[in-house]
Design an enzyme around this catalytic site. Structure first.
Site, PDB file in Angstrom:
ATOM      1  N   ASP A  39       0.854  -1.183   0.000  1.00  0.00           N
ATOM      2  CA  ASP A  39       0.000   0.000   0.000  1.00  0.00           C
ATOM      3  C   ASP A  39       0.896   1.242   0.000  1.00  0.00           C
ATOM      4  O   ASP A  39       1.922   1.265   0.676  1.00  0.00           O
ATOM      5  CB  ASP A  39      -0.904  -0.013   1.237  1.00  0.00           C
ATOM      6  CG  ASP A  39      -2.011   1.008   1.157  1.00  0.00           C
ATOM      7  OD1 ASP A  39      -1.712   2.218   1.265  1.00  0.00           O
ATOM      8  OD2 ASP A  39      -3.172   0.617   0.999  1.00  0.00           O
ATOM      9  N   ILE A  40       0.500   2.270  -0.750  1.00  0.00           N
ATOM     10  CA  ILE A  40       1.320   3.483  -0.811  1.00  0.00           C
ATOM     11  C   ILE A  40       1.148   4.362   0.431  1.00  0.00           C
ATOM     12  O   ILE A  40       1.929   5.286   0.635  1.00  0.00           O
ATOM     13  CB  ILE A  40       1.048   4.315  -2.089  1.00  0.00           C
ATOM     14  CG1 ILE A  40      -0.406   4.792  -2.144  1.00  0.00           C
ATOM     15  CG2 ILE A  40       1.440   3.534  -3.331  1.00  0.00           C
ATOM     16  CD1 ILE A  40      -0.674   5.810  -3.243  1.00  0.00           C
ATOM     17  N   ASN A  97     -13.187  -3.711   2.432  1.00  0.00           N
ATOM     18  CA  ASN A  97     -14.278  -2.753   2.511  1.00  0.00           C
ATOM     19  C   ASN A  97     -15.162  -2.899   1.276  1.00  0.00           C
ATOM     20  O   ASN A  97     -14.658  -3.137   0.187  1.00  0.00           O
ATOM     21  CB  ASN A  97     -13.720  -1.322   2.565  1.00  0.00           C
ATOM     22  CG  ASN A  97     -12.874  -1.089   3.797  1.00  0.00           C
ATOM     23  OD1 ASN A  97     -13.221  -1.503   4.883  1.00  0.00           O
ATOM     24  ND2 ASN A  97     -11.743  -0.426   3.613  1.00  0.00           N
ATOM     25  N   GLU A 105     -12.617   2.936  -1.160  1.00  0.00           N
ATOM     26  CA  GLU A 105     -12.146   4.067  -1.948  1.00  0.00           C
ATOM     27  C   GLU A 105     -11.894   3.726  -3.408  1.00  0.00           C
ATOM     28  O   GLU A 105     -11.986   4.592  -4.270  1.00  0.00           O
ATOM     29  CB  GLU A 105     -10.882   4.654  -1.324  1.00  0.00           C
ATOM     30  CG  GLU A 105     -11.164   5.280   0.039  1.00  0.00           C
ATOM     31  CD  GLU A 105      -9.928   5.879   0.679  1.00  0.00           C
ATOM     32  OE1 GLU A 105      -8.871   5.938   0.017  1.00  0.00           O
ATOM     33  OE2 GLU A 105     -10.036   6.291   1.835  1.00  0.00           O
ATOM     34  N   VAL A 106     -11.531   2.480  -3.690  1.00  0.00           N
ATOM     35  CA  VAL A 106     -11.269   2.067  -5.068  1.00  0.00           C
ATOM     36  C   VAL A 106     -12.298   1.013  -5.459  1.00  0.00           C
ATOM     37  O   VAL A 106     -12.441  -0.002  -4.766  1.00  0.00           O
ATOM     38  CB  VAL A 106      -9.837   1.499  -5.224  1.00  0.00           C
ATOM     39  CG1 VAL A 106      -9.592   1.056  -6.655  1.00  0.00           C
ATOM     40  CG2 VAL A 106      -8.801   2.542  -4.794  1.00  0.00           C
ATOM     41  N   HIS A 110     -10.603  -5.650  -3.297  1.00  0.00           N
ATOM     42  CA  HIS A 110      -9.250  -5.769  -2.759  1.00  0.00           C
ATOM     43  C   HIS A 110      -9.310  -6.146  -1.289  1.00  0.00           C
ATOM     44  O   HIS A 110     -10.256  -5.817  -0.585  1.00  0.00           O
ATOM     45  CB  HIS A 110      -8.433  -4.491  -2.957  1.00  0.00           C
ATOM     46  CG  HIS A 110      -9.038  -3.236  -2.413  1.00  0.00           C
ATOM     47  ND1 HIS A 110     -10.112  -2.601  -3.009  1.00  0.00           N
ATOM     48  CD2 HIS A 110      -8.709  -2.494  -1.336  1.00  0.00           C
ATOM     49  CE1 HIS A 110     -10.408  -1.508  -2.314  1.00  0.00           C
ATOM     50  NE2 HIS A 110      -9.571  -1.429  -1.291  1.00  0.00           N
ATOM     51  N   HIS A 112      -6.976  -5.993   2.179  1.00  0.00           N
ATOM     52  CA  HIS A 112      -5.809  -5.455   2.862  1.00  0.00           C
ATOM     53  C   HIS A 112      -5.275  -6.550   3.781  1.00  0.00           C
ATOM     54  O   HIS A 112      -6.052  -7.196   4.500  1.00  0.00           O
ATOM     55  CB  HIS A 112      -6.193  -4.260   3.743  1.00  0.00           C
ATOM     56  CG  HIS A 112      -6.747  -3.091   3.009  1.00  0.00           C
ATOM     57  ND1 HIS A 112      -5.996  -1.973   2.721  1.00  0.00           N
ATOM     58  CD2 HIS A 112      -7.994  -2.848   2.524  1.00  0.00           C
ATOM     59  CE1 HIS A 112      -6.751  -1.092   2.093  1.00  0.00           C
ATOM     60  NE2 HIS A 112      -7.964  -1.600   1.954  1.00  0.00           N
TER      61      HIS A 112
END
Length: 125
Positions: A39-40, A97, A105-106, A110, A112
């Site tokens: 993750d950035i 999420n 958010e995206v 995905h 995490h």
């Protein structure tokens, strides 16, 4: 910006662009079904995202529309990534999420993977 509605898959979301190689990522795992990358904006000492290669917005979309092979491959990729990162012991947290209330958010499914420290309570009270 949070995902407002599920709608159609957006092929220009950041994860779709990472999959196509248009945006660089620090990959830690990849196979035919998924990729995993750091993750950035890490929220733990180890914070990696695992995304399926297919165009799925959420777990509901993925479970309804992915093939059995895609589902098995993605789940195995999550486990393989955690093992590769050395997180089996002492443990790790998975978070996915889905939608506005969860702050997705995206608009690409995905997971995490968080590790490297004690995570604390699952949800604030």
């Amino acid at each position: 910006m949070p995902v407002e509605a599920l709608g159609d898959y957006d092929p220009n979301n950041i994860f779709a662009r990472i999959l196509r190689g248009e945006i660089p990522s620090k990959r830690v795992y990849e196979d035919d079904w998924a990729i995993a990358f750091h993750d950035i904006n890490p929220q733990a000492p180890v914070h990696v995202l695992v995304i399926p290669r297919g165009p799925y917005r959420s777990w509901a979309d993925f479970s309804a529309n992915a093939s059995e092979a895609e589902i098995a491959g993605f789940v195995r990729a999550v486990g393989a990534t955690a093992r590769l990162l050395g997180l089996e012991e002492p443990g790790y947290r998975l978070l996915a999420n889905a939608g506005v209330h969860a702050h997705q958010e995206v608009p690409h499914l995905h997971v995490h993977i968080f590790g490297g420290r004690q995570m604390g309570a699952m949800l604030p009270r």
